[in-house]
Each structure stands twice: as structure tokens, then as C-alpha cells.
Design a protein around this motif. Structure first.
Motif, mmCIF file in Angstrom:
data_model
loop_
_atom_site.group_PDB
_atom_site.id
_atom_site.type_symbol
_atom_site.label_atom_id
_atom_site.label_comp_id
_atom_site.label_asym_id
_atom_site.label_seq_id
_atom_site.Cartn_x
_atom_site.Cartn_y
_atom_site.Cartn_z
ATOM 1 N N ARG A 194 -3.705 0.627 -3.353
ATOM 2 C CA ARG A 194 -3.842 0.405 -4.525
ATOM 3 C C ARG A 194 -4.670 -0.820 -4.996
ATOM 4 O O ARG A 194 -5.833 -1.106 -5.008
ATOM 5 C CB ARG A 194 -3.038 0.627 -5.796
ATOM 6 C CG ARG A 194 -2.708 1.565 -6.496
ATOM 7 C CD ARG A 194 -1.605 1.219 -7.797
ATOM 8 N NE ARG A 194 -1.206 2.911 -8.234
ATOM 9 C CZ ARG A 194 0.345 3.379 -7.949
ATOM 10 N NH1 ARG A 194 0.556 2.844 -6.771
ATOM 11 N NH2 ARG A 194 0.224 4.816 -7.651
ATOM 12 N N GLN A 196 -5.845 -2.591 -1.512
ATOM 13 C CA GLN A 196 -6.787 -1.882 -0.655
ATOM 14 C C GLN A 196 -7.955 -1.712 -1.032
ATOM 15 O O GLN A 196 -9.546 -2.065 -0.303
ATOM 16 C CB GLN A 196 -6.531 -1.611 0.480
ATOM 17 C CG GLN A 196 -5.075 -2.175 1.665
ATOM 18 C CD GLN A 196 -5.101 -1.649 2.624
ATOM 19 O OE1 GLN A 196 -4.823 -0.417 3.093
ATOM 20 N NE2 GLN A 196 -4.487 -2.801 3.062
ATOM 21 N N ARG A 197 -7.801 -0.744 -2.112
ATOM 22 C CA ARG A 197 -9.210 -0.365 -2.716
ATOM 23 C C ARG A 197 -9.543 -0.963 -3.525
ATOM 24 O O ARG A 197 -11.071 -0.453 -3.999
ATOM 25 C CB ARG A 197 -8.426 1.058 -3.696
ATOM 26 C CG ARG A 197 -8.469 1.473 -4.373
ATOM 27 C CD ARG A 197 -7.588 2.570 -4.301
ATOM 28 N NE ARG A 197 -8.433 3.376 -5.076
ATOM 29 C CZ ARG A 197 -8.867 3.872 -6.365
ATOM 30 N NH1 ARG A 197 -8.363 3.051 -7.536
ATOM 31 N NH2 ARG A 197 -9.431 5.365 -6.942
ATOM 32 N N VAL A 199 -10.121 -4.804 -2.685
ATOM 33 C CA VAL A 199 -10.713 -5.741 -2.008
ATOM 34 C C VAL A 199 -11.798 -4.952 -0.632
ATOM 35 O O VAL A 199 -11.288 -4.722 0.427
ATOM 36 C CB VAL A 199 -9.754 -6.816 -1.735
ATOM 37 C CG1 VAL A 199 -9.767 -7.649 -0.653
ATOM 38 C CG2 VAL A 199 -8.758 -6.812 -3.347
ATOM 39 N N SER B 142 -7.734 8.926 -1.811
ATOM 40 C CA SER B 142 -7.578 7.948 -2.244
ATOM 41 C C SER B 142 -8.802 6.277 -1.881
ATOM 42 O O SER B 142 -9.331 5.696 -3.076
ATOM 43 C CB SER B 142 -6.323 7.014 -3.037
ATOM 44 O OG SER B 142 -6.017 5.664 -3.916
ATOM 45 N N LEU B 143 -8.883 5.825 -0.889
ATOM 46 C CA LEU B 143 -10.140 5.238 -0.554
ATOM 47 C C LEU B 143 -11.420 5.189 -0.832
ATOM 48 O O LEU B 143 -12.256 4.736 -1.479
ATOM 49 C CB LEU B 143 -9.375 4.428 0.367
ATOM 50 C CG LEU B 143 -8.082 3.979 0.931
ATOM 51 C CD1 LEU B 143 -7.511 4.075 2.381
ATOM 52 C CD2 LEU B 143 -8.098 2.539 0.018
ATOM 53 N N VAL B 149 -4.121 6.520 -7.008
ATOM 54 C CA VAL B 149 -2.832 7.300 -5.981
ATOM 55 C C VAL B 149 -2.504 8.288 -6.527
ATOM 56 O O VAL B 149 -2.145 9.070 -6.159
ATOM 57 C CB VAL B 149 -2.483 5.950 -6.122
ATOM 58 C CG1 VAL B 149 -0.650 6.250 -5.484
ATOM 59 C CG2 VAL B 149 -2.717 4.984 -4.654
ATOM 60 N N VAL B 215 -14.672 -1.493 2.011
ATOM 61 C CA VAL B 215 -13.148 -2.294 1.306
ATOM 62 C C VAL B 215 -12.395 -1.686 2.218
ATOM 63 O O VAL B 215 -12.054 -0.980 3.382
ATOM 64 C CB VAL B 215 -12.356 -1.174 -0.118
ATOM 65 C CG1 VAL B 215 -13.486 -1.489 -1.119
ATOM 66 C CG2 VAL B 215 -11.739 0.840 0.511
ATOM 67 N N ILE B 216 -11.570 -3.025 2.549
ATOM 68 C CA ILE B 216 -10.575 -3.229 3.701
ATOM 69 C C ILE B 216 -9.716 -2.354 4.518
ATOM 70 O O ILE B 216 -8.948 -2.081 5.085
ATOM 71 C CB ILE B 216 -8.836 -4.583 3.621
ATOM 72 C CG1 ILE B 216 -8.570 -4.518 2.129
ATOM 73 C CG2 ILE B 216 -9.915 -5.920 3.459
ATOM 74 C CD1 ILE B 216 -7.669 -5.717 1.924
ATOM 75 N N GLY B 217 -9.245 -1.240 2.898
ATOM 76 C CA GLY B 217 -8.233 0.004 2.859
ATOM 77 C C GLY B 217 -8.468 1.093 4.062
ATOM 78 O O GLY B 217 -7.748 1.777 5.021
ATOM 79 N N LYS B 218 -10.283 0.763 3.989
ATOM 80 C CA LYS B 218 -11.255 2.014 4.682
ATOM 81 C C LYS B 218 -11.427 1.549 6.137
ATOM 82 O O LYS B 218 -10.921 2.505 6.738
ATOM 83 C CB LYS B 218 -12.125 1.802 4.143
ATOM 84 C CG LYS B 218 -13.071 2.893 2.776
ATOM 85 C CD LYS B 218 -14.670 3.177 3.071
ATOM 86 C CE LYS B 218 -14.675 3.290 1.600
ATOM 87 N NZ LYS B 218 -16.446 3.881 0.986
#
Lengths: 409, 409
Positions: A194, A196-197, A199, B142-143, B149, B215-218
Motif C-alpha cells: 500500500r 510502495q504503490r 512512492v 496492485s502495483l 490490495v 513507484v518503488i514497489g514496481k
């Protein structure tokens, strides 16, 4: 709103850039100053955009809690905050909040400086009677240091024992390491995603100074330090409650929580409040902080009384003068004198500390004498710690780390 | 060795750059071709540096398994591999390996194309009698998609039911979603950190084309798709065994596994072997693949017989000629004809398929007739799927998703 746009007007914006022109360097991985007296904390408050922990808020703090502030607050060791007023208002309204602090377990033996956030956290916990979560970022240390996952997990457990030895209440305190807890509570990773998506790489570049040759684990890590601010990460403690969080920490950790505060409204949890401490000086002086990677800079919790004595006598930077005559005339400089700084952190008696300050700065007390005072103050503290540490068995630790309800009103 | 240096001489190096000059675009998030006949797969093998699944290796495959290859292998639908010889040699030596495949659950209803990797995986599992892990990357969706989520976790469970409905054996198959499993098995996150500390942003930029505004999640996600290649991620299945993994997947997923293969020696697990499929064409033709986000491009597993008929008649790109006369003379073009392609994937009888091919390409069979054949072939497959899908209750799904030992020799 795109992830890029969210940056505008946010707390984390531009702080990193401003740092580069300064004498002081403060980020989560290094703290240095070009000045003998160390970091200019008033300047840091300005640069970080936090608020000074001034007499007014300390007075309100004492009014709300009905007791005198801890010496760390009285003496400006905690000197800055974000939204502490919100926390005090919540207490006045009888609404709940929780405490969160942590440690990056990069070495097995902790030093005195590592205890600072935990000492104040314990005092706040007792004062407000609130639950506390303590994060050990073994994942971070595996990413930043050349340490294997298994090694940092072991260090996390060792460090947790030192923290627990301070006397935390198991009924109100949950201790976890990321590399262990992530696999025992699905909400932790779900909340990380949640965050990380929301930033971008651009944002963590601006906040933490990451670059293209950094490993991807580092780039994603700030989310792992952010999620304990969300009470939903701990459903076994808080159920479905979405409550406020207060984080006591050294100010070098602020970048993580600036980022967290920036994304909080988008993800749907309250911005965490913060209480920032100054740095515990290296024995060599306040230009750098006490560091476990330089054994001569630090007093470890495993040091013997003799080692403490030798280290302070041999390595503690003195604010005294070159000759006894000069010292008697001009007095010592308590601003740079490390033995005095050690007393400021650990000698609880205000009147005695003031006697030492006056005696030393007027030249009545000599360098060797203030060193002796520091040695005699720290030796029993470290000895008592070692006694308590022995009582923290693996079983005790496992209890602190087990997923369970905590007591809170 | 620094993380940067590891890139040299690695499989993932420079593949992304080569793509940009090409008519075909293939990455995990989009597949398009400027040519009517679709992607040039021979060129893709060259660009990705994989090996052609040629007659020689198929002959060895049949020799080792003692049975004829699945139609997907016979017909070049799986056309490329990495290290398949290693897997066949392991089998000859009586040594174990396991299967891994997965799906990104971006929509509740899956289409026929989504089944392709699972159909071959099931066949390989039955042929070799090996354990299988199936990953649902709800975190990825989700990313990448604008999905919460909770939503992607729900989609993951729905998709898992469709996958299980193909008839997987619960004694040998473990199904998991990242957002759920991460919180139930500490080894998953620990292995993610082991991977993430070896891969730089520069590398994922080169492999996946990520940029600073991602985004950092990717940026961190590729590690989550990498770790199921490590048997140590599933200690409840494999104990402490460090065994080989074979991944059947569409070739657009190859970038993840090039990265995985590059880091495998540093992290200490065998490079995964791969079997790559071509793309299942959109009804509109092979310039793009069937996509759930364009309902008219896809035959869904929830479509009624009537919907299947209407879609194929109305939307399936025809390789037939403009007039009946022309068609009778010149014949249809099976290379671009979507009804023929559908038959190639789903009509199991080789002789009948060959009869259709000859009849259609010589003009004996008309466009309407080959469409009818495709409709009649797919309707019972989808109907049977829906019947089986109803039997996959939440209880059945929970069993597949529970952490347990699997049977394997």
C-alpha cells in the motif's frame, strides 16, 4: 492524483538538497559535523521542517501527564518534534495512541547511545500507559551492510535482549524483526505494498539520496520502516482500530517518517507524531556520533568496569585546558567535553549535574575529576544492565515476540 | 564482486535495448507486433538468447518420458527453452526437480489464453510426477493496475479456482498468492531480501525498462517473482533440499527469469530452466495477444455457448478471401486466420487438424465453416471448465493454499 504530484507541498520535499550545502550531514546512514560542538540542531529543525520542543510544549506535557518531564526532555536531549500537540490532545480527550520505535541490528553488542530512544520510550510508555511496538530492521542491515540474512536475524535477537533488559513490560510491548515478522503477519506485507504503490523512485531519491547503482532492496526498504506507523499492521494488538502513533527516535531517522507522513493521507492512516533526539557523541567528540563499528568511539553494554574506565580516560574528548593553571583560570568547556555530555545523558540528579557543570566550567573541577565522575556514573548503569540482560532468556524474548493482544485502555 | 559487476556477461544484459529497434514489442506488460502474422518468434529467441525447442530436444523429451509430446510441444506453441536438457538429464539420473508457474490476477474472469501455461504445466506434472507451485502475483497487480490490495487478493482467489478447475492434483500442487503467503512463510521475504541485495536499479532498468517515476514497489517486485524458483522458499514442501526448478510460461515473462538466472549463482540456488510459449492471439488477430481488458478480444471462461459463437463469428480475424470465388481458388491463410489458430491450440486430434488445415488453405473449407469448427471445438471445452469450476469451493481452494508437504519422489 498521480504519484508524482503527491510530492508537491509535502514535508519531504527538497530537504536532501539543502543538506549538501551544510557543515552538518545527517541521514539515516551517517551523521557528521565539521564543528567541534557537533550538529547545529536549531538549523536542523529549520532544514527538516520540524518543530522545536520548547518550554511551552514541555509545560503542556507536564500539565497533561501530571508529572515532571524525563531528564532527556528537561535537558534538550530530545529537542524537536512533529505533532506532539496532537498526541497530548488525544490524551486529554481520553483517546488512544501507541508508541513505535526501533533499531537496526548491525552489530551484536549495543552501546550506550543505542539506549537513548528506548529509555525515553519506556518512560513515555509508563507515563501514558500505552502499547509499544519495537521494530528490528534486520532486513535493512542485510541490505546496507555486508551481512547475510541469517546473521542479521541473529543480531536482531541479541539486540532485542538488550532492549528488553531495560525493563519493558511484556504485557504492553511487542518486539519484532522484519525478516521474521513479515512471514507471520500478512498485514505487514500488504501495508508495505500500500505504501510502495504511492512512492516513486524520484521521491526516495530526493528523500534518501538513493542512486541508480543502489540495490532494489534499499529502494523499497523505506516502506518497511513506515508500516509500523499503521496500527492495521498489528491486527492482533489493535483489531480494526486506526489509531495514532508516536515515534521517539534520533533525528537521523526523520527522513523515513517525513515520507510516511507524506503518504499517510493517501493510504488512509493518521500521520505519525515524532519526538527527535540529538545524537549521543562519540568518545572522540560531537563531530560524529557513537558508533559500534569503531570500538574506541563507544562504551558497549558488554564493557567491564575497567574497560569503561580505560576508554573514558584514554579516548573521551576533553573540554579542559592544556595546563592545570590555565584550567583553574578559564574553566572547562562543557559544550565540547565528552565526559560532561555523558553525565548530561546519564546522571539523573539535576542538582548534582548543575554542581558538576559549575565546578567544571569555573575550573574548580579538573578534567581527570570529571572523567572520574563519568566513569563512576556509567559503571553501575552498565553493570546493572548486564545483570538484567542475563535474565532475558530466549523464552522471555519469544514471549515479547509472540503475536498477542496487548493491554491498553 | 560488486552488484554492478555481476551484470557483465549475464543473460539479462542489453536485451531491453535491442527491443526498441524492432517491429515486435514483448515485455511482461505489453505484447504487440506490427506484422499480421504476429511476433517473429525466431527473432525473439535470438534477442532473448534462449534456445529453440527443436526436433532434437523434442525427440529426447519423448525418449526420456516414454510418451508422445503434448500438442503444445508438437505444434510449436511452446517454442523456446532454457536448460531443458538439464531437467531431462536430472530425470534420467533419477534426481528431483519441481515445477513453478503463475498468473497475475488483474481481472476476475480469465480467458482461454490464460489457460495455456497451466495446461502444459499439468501435462508435464503428470508426465514427470513432480510437485508444482503456482504463484498468484496479486502484489504485482496492485502495483501496476489501479487496484486495491483487497481487490487483487480477491481476484487471486477467483483466478486460483479457475486454475484448479483444470484438474490439478491437490497432493502435488501448492497454490499461493503473494499478499497472503508472504505473511505465512518467513522464508519468502528472507529470500526476497537475498535477491534484492544482489540487483541494482540500473539492472532492473535495463531488464524491465523501469524509470525514475516508477513507484518503488514496481522496482522491487521482480524479486517476488524470482523467489519461487528457490526450493528453500517452500521449506514445508522441500525441507532443506536445494533442487532444480522448471518454469513453463509465456515468453513475455522471460525477463523475470533472466534476472533470476543471473543472480542464482550469487544467492546459491540452481538457475531455473524454462519452457516458453507463444502468445494466444486476440480474436482481432496476432498483432496483439488475447486480453481480458478488451472483452471483444477474448473468449472468457465464463462465456456462454452463444457468446462464444457470436464472438468468433463477429470478431475473429479471418484469413479467408474477400469473395467465395476468390477463396475457392486461392484458399485461406492459416498463418493469420484466428479460428485456425484457436483450433491449433485446442483441437487435440492431429489428423483432424491437418484435414482442416488442408481443406481451408486449399479453399475447400470456407471462412464460415472454419469458424463453425472453432465454435464447436471451444464450446464444450468452456462448458466443461464451468462444470469443473463449480466444484472448486472455498474449502477446496483453501486446501490447495494450505502449507503442507507434497508428494514427490
Amino acid at each position: 492524483m498521480s504519484a508524482e504530484e503527491v510530492v508537491n507541498g509535502m514535508e519531504s520535499l527538497g530537504v536532501q538538497e539543502k543538506q549538501e550545502e551544510d557543515d552538518d550531514h545527517v541521514d539515516p546512514w551517517s551523521v557528521t559535523s565539521k564543528n567541534d560542538a557537533g550538529i547545529d540542531y536549531d538549523k536542523l529543525i529549520k532544514r527538516f521542517g520540524s518543530s522545536k520542543l520548547d518550554d511551552e510544549i514541555l509545560a503542556r506535557f507536564e500539565k497533561v501527564t501530571g508529572k515532571p518531564c524525563h531528564r532527556f526532555l528537561r535537558r534538550g536531549i530530545f529537542f524537536s518534534h512533529r505533532d506532539l500537540h496532537t498526541i497530548l490532545t488525544l490524551r486529554e480527550q481520553g483517546k488512544p495512541f501507541f508508541l513505535y520505535t526501533g533499531r537496526g541490528p548491525s552489530s551484536g553488542s549495543m552501546h550506550l547511545g543505542h539506549l537513548v530512544p528506548f529509555i525515553i520510550t519506556k518512560w513515555i510508555q509508563e507515563t501514558f500507559d500505552v502499547p509499544l511496538v519495537i521494530q528490528l530492521t534486520d532486513d535493512e542491515k542485510s541490505l546496507w551492510k555486508d551481512l547475510k540474512v541469517e546473521e542479521t536475524m541473529k543480531l536482531a535477537r541479541e539486540n532485542a535482549k538488550d532492549i528488553i533488559a531495560l525493563g519493558f513490560d511484556v504485557r504492553k510491548t511487542f518486539v519484532f524483526s522484519n525478516l521474521d515478522f513479515m512471514g507471520r503477519c500478512p498485514e505487514m506485507y500488504q501495508n508495505i505494498i500500500r505504501i510502495q504503490r504511492c512512492v516513486t523512485f524520484n521521491q526516495v531519491k530526493g528523500i534518501f539520496g538513493f542512486g541508480d547503482s543502489d540495490v532494489i532492496g534499499k529502494i523499497g526498504f523505506p516502506a518497511a520502516q513506515a508500516v509500523p506507523c499503521m496500527s492495521s499492521t498489528f491486527p492482533f494488538i489493535f483489531g480494526k482500530k486506526n489509531i495514532h502513533c508516536l515515534i521517539p527516535c534520533a533525528i537521523d531517522q526523520d527522513p523515513y517518517f517525513r515520507m510516511t507522513r507524506d503518504v499517510a493521507p493517501r493510504v488512509g492512516f493518521p500521520k505519525p507524531a515524532l519526538l527527535h533526539s540529538t545524537f549521543f557523541p562519540a568518545l572522540q567528540g560531537a563531530k560524529s556520533k557513537m558508533s559500534a563499528s569503531d570500538p574506541n568511539s563507544a562504551i558497549f553494554l558488554t564493557d567491564t568496569p575497567k574497560q569503561i574506565k580505560t576508554k573514558i580516560n584514554k579516548h573521551a574528548f576533553s573540554g579542559g585546558r592544556d595546563t592545570v593553571e590555565e584550567h583553574r583560570t578559564l574553566g572547562g568547556d562543557t559544550n565540547v567535553d565528552v565526559p560532561y555530555q555523558l553525565l548530561k545523558f546519564f546522571l539523573d540528579d539535576d542538582e548534582e549535574l548543575e554542581r558538576v557543570r559549575v565546578a567544571y566550567s569555573t575550573g574548580q573541577m579538573l578534567s581527570g575529576e570529571i572523567k572520574k565522575k563519568a566513569v563512576e556514573t556509567l559503571q553501575p548503569i552498565v553493570e546493572e544492565h548486564q545483570k538484567q540482560r542475563k535474565l532475558v532468556t530466549d523464552e522471555v524474548l519469544n514471549e515479547f515476540m509472540s503475536l498477542r493482544k496487548l493491554e491498553f485502555s
